[in-house]
Enzyme design. Sequence first.
Site, short mmCIF file in Angstrom:
data_model
loop_
_atom_site.label_atom_id
_atom_site.label_comp_id
_atom_site.label_asym_id
_atom_site.label_seq_id
_atom_site.Cartn_x
_atom_site.Cartn_y
_atom_site.Cartn_z
N GLU A 135 6.00 -7.85 -34.54
CA GLU A 135 7.57 -7.53 -34.18
C GLU A 135 7.75 -6.07 -34.93
OE1 GLU A 135 9.97 -10.67 -35.68
OE2 GLU A 135 8.82 -12.30 -34.61
N GLU A 177 12.82 -10.41 -26.27
CA GLU A 177 13.46 -11.36 -26.43
C GLU A 177 14.99 -11.46 -26.43
OE1 GLU A 177 11.83 -13.70 -29.68
OE2 GLU A 177 13.36 -15.04 -29.94
O1 KIV Z 1 6.81 -17.17 -32.33
C1 KIV Z 1 7.11 -17.31 -31.08
O2 KIV Z 1 7.28 -18.36 -30.58
C2 KIV Z 1 7.63 -16.23 -30.25
C3 KIV Z 1 7.89 -16.13 -29.06
C4 KIV Z 1 9.26 -17.02 -28.80
C5 KIV Z 1 8.13 -14.87 -28.14
O3 KIV Z 1 7.59 -15.21 -30.90
#
Ligand code: KIV
Length: 255
Positions: free
Chosen positions: A105, A173
């Site tokens: 991320e 997201e």
């Molecule tokens: O951890 C997760 O489920 C995610 C998705 C929502 C993209 O990163």
Amino acid sequence: MKQSGELISMLTAYDYTMARLLDSAGVDILLVGDSAANVMAGHSTTLPITLDQMIYHGASVVRGVRRAFVVVDMPFGSYQVSAQQALSSAIRIMKETGCDALKLEGGSPELIDTVRQLTTVGIPVVGHLGLTPQSVHQLGGYRLQGRDSAQASAIQSQAEALERAGCCALVLEKVPARLAAMIAQQLSIPVIGIGAGADVDGQVLVSQDMLGMEESFSPKFLRRFGAVGAAIRQATSDYIAAVKERSFPTIDESY
Ligand code: KIV
């Protein structure tokens, strides 16, 4: 798939049984998300899940998959200290799970540097921008990102930088659909949206949400494609009743 205009389906999986089911239905990508912290362990954020726990979930999913591309999330604290730390965490996940790619991320210059180092040693990396749940305390909640033009252009330039650093795909997201569409058009790598509208290269949802197993979570972007929670409750109450009235097991179900 992006080049040929075929949209990409992506779902989360955290265990062998679910991975087998989703893979046999033909899903393109399985994401071993750090959302396992919420869905599997009941935490309110994704922060507590550890590298060892992600490796356990990742290896379980890979054992259930025959054709899908498997991406494993690098958990909070396993890649932010230094590129060196990220490399050793990433190598452990790749070796011990057998997955195809990792997801990280963020889009800070330090993170872009880390992505470059991972892709340089041959590890496929998926980026993740917009609402990045590992930064929930800094973001002040799970709200829409990229609403004003300064935020939107920051996300846009981070997306371009992640592509230049070698990312093979990007998850966006909870951002406005127009921003996501613009980024998907600009990048040559696939952009997979969650709460990012329809004009991207694919969609991802948490499987338990998509299947209707978690009734208390109802964001605007979520569509439930099943009522699996209700089916599990019904089957369980039928089982309890059968046990209590001695109609299970029958002679045919006994040795
Ligand atoms: O951890 C997760 O489920 C995610 C998705 C929502 C993209 O990163």
